[in-house]
Write a protein that holds these residues in place. Structure first.
Motif, short mmCIF file in Angstrom:
data_model
loop_
_atom_site.label_atom_id
_atom_site.label_comp_id
_atom_site.label_asym_id
_atom_site.label_seq_id
_atom_site.Cartn_x
_atom_site.Cartn_y
_atom_site.Cartn_z
N UNK A 84 0.85 -1.18 0.00
CA UNK A 84 0.00 0.00 0.00
C UNK A 84 0.89 1.23 0.00
N UNK A 85 0.97 1.88 -1.15
CA UNK A 85 1.79 3.08 -1.30
C UNK A 85 0.93 4.27 -0.91
N UNK A 86 1.16 4.76 0.29
CA UNK A 86 0.25 5.74 0.89
C UNK A 86 1.04 6.88 1.51
N UNK A 87 0.59 8.10 1.28
CA UNK A 87 1.21 9.28 1.88
C UNK A 87 1.30 9.10 3.40
N UNK A 88 2.50 9.20 3.94
CA UNK A 88 2.67 9.03 5.36
C UNK A 88 2.81 7.58 5.80
N UNK A 89 2.73 6.65 4.85
CA UNK A 89 2.84 5.23 5.20
C UNK A 89 1.50 4.60 5.47
N UNK A 90 1.48 3.29 5.54
CA UNK A 90 0.23 2.53 5.62
C UNK A 90 -0.60 2.83 6.87
N UNK A 91 0.01 3.34 7.93
CA UNK A 91 -0.72 3.62 9.16
C UNK A 91 -1.35 5.01 9.19
N UNK A 92 -1.13 5.79 8.15
CA UNK A 92 -1.63 7.17 8.14
C UNK A 92 -3.13 7.26 7.93
N UNK A 93 -3.73 6.19 7.36
CA UNK A 93 -5.16 6.15 7.05
C UNK A 93 -5.54 7.13 5.94
N UNK A 94 -4.56 7.59 5.18
CA UNK A 94 -4.84 8.46 4.05
C UNK A 94 -5.05 7.63 2.79
N UNK A 95 -5.32 8.30 1.70
CA UNK A 95 -5.55 7.61 0.44
C UNK A 95 -4.23 7.18 -0.18
N UNK A 96 -4.24 6.02 -0.85
CA UNK A 96 -3.04 5.52 -1.49
C UNK A 96 -3.36 4.47 -2.53
N UNK A 97 -2.32 3.79 -2.99
CA UNK A 97 -2.42 2.82 -4.08
C UNK A 97 -2.06 1.43 -3.55
N UNK A 98 -2.98 0.48 -3.67
CA UNK A 98 -2.80 -0.85 -3.09
C UNK A 98 -2.79 -1.92 -4.17
N UNK A 99 -1.78 -2.78 -4.12
CA UNK A 99 -1.67 -3.94 -5.02
C UNK A 99 -1.66 -5.19 -4.17
N UNK A 100 -2.48 -6.18 -4.56
CA UNK A 100 -2.60 -7.41 -3.78
C UNK A 100 -2.58 -8.64 -4.67
N UNK A 101 -1.94 -9.70 -4.16
CA UNK A 101 -2.03 -11.00 -4.81
C UNK A 101 -2.59 -11.99 -3.79
N UNK A 102 -3.48 -12.87 -4.28
CA UNK A 102 -4.15 -13.85 -3.42
C UNK A 102 -4.79 -14.92 -4.29
#
Length: 220
Positions: A84-102
């Protein structure tokens, strides 16, 4: 990518500590490969969205071990890997770009191979600020959504009615009902296992830049 998906599929069917301990080397190998992919995505996003510059792998990736202390689901391990490429890091709770494999056979919410841009379960004060911004700048949000060709606005957790305190006849009332603000699209196998995965992911995320920045521009 085959090695990562194969490992995750095995975890899906053998999600216990005994099995994992016996196959920990496979986990470590899959993790190294995923982290290499994640780093390329982090670096690529930072090139087209300056708000994401300076982020590290640790800022954007998650532990594979689940915290089961307060959950009825006692499976010890996740069945996906994500960045999760997110401003302030994943814990910031802001908007970002998430890539997942499953593995596709997983029945988790947001299962499978996917891209997602936006904010998930924002803090109440942030959600309030987003809704207030929609009252006056809803058209800009709609334009950003329409620019994200191939993505779908997730309405899974949307309210059935416009929340109290907001006009029921507002032209963007459907956006006021949302509790998460997420654009989602599936990653097909032909892309996932192809040679141009990273380039494709970055090109798709670039379509959602305006949406992401609109959300992060809202003052809470």
């Amino acid at each position: 990518m085959e090695e990562i998906i194969t490992f995750l599929t095995q975890v899906l069917h053998h999600n216990n500590r005994e099995w994992f301990h016996e196959h920990k080397q496979e986990y470590q190998s899959a993790l190294v490969k995923f982290n290499a992919l994640a780093q390329q995505i982090i670096d690529g996003v930072a090139r087209f969205d300056k708000d994401m510059q300076g982020l590290t792998l640790k800022d954007c990736t998650y532990r594979f071990y689940r915290d089961t202390r307060f959950s009825s689901d006692k499976r010890p391990y996740k069945t996906h890997m994500g960045v999760f490429v997110c401003k302030g890091g994943k814990k910031s709770m802001l908007s970002g770009y998430y890539f997942q494999v499953q593995p596709r056979e997983s029945e988790d919410y947001f299962s499978g191979n996917m891209l997602c841009t936006g904010m998930y379960m924002p803090y109440p004060e942030t959600l309030k600020s987003v809704r207030e911004e929609i009252l006056y700048e809803g058209e800009a949000l709609e334009k950003a959504i329409k620019k994200a060709k191939g993505f779908t606005l997730d309405t899974h957790s949307a309210l059935k009615r416009v929340p109290n305190g907001y006009p029921k006849d507002h032209p963007y009332a459907e956006y006021l009902k949302l509790r998460d603000y997420l654009l989602v699209r599936e990653v097909g196998d032909e892309v996932l296992y192809g040679p141009d995965l990273v380039e494709w992911v970055l090109e798709e995320f670039r379509k959602t830049k305006e949406f992401c920045q609109w959300l992060n521009g809202v003052e809470s």
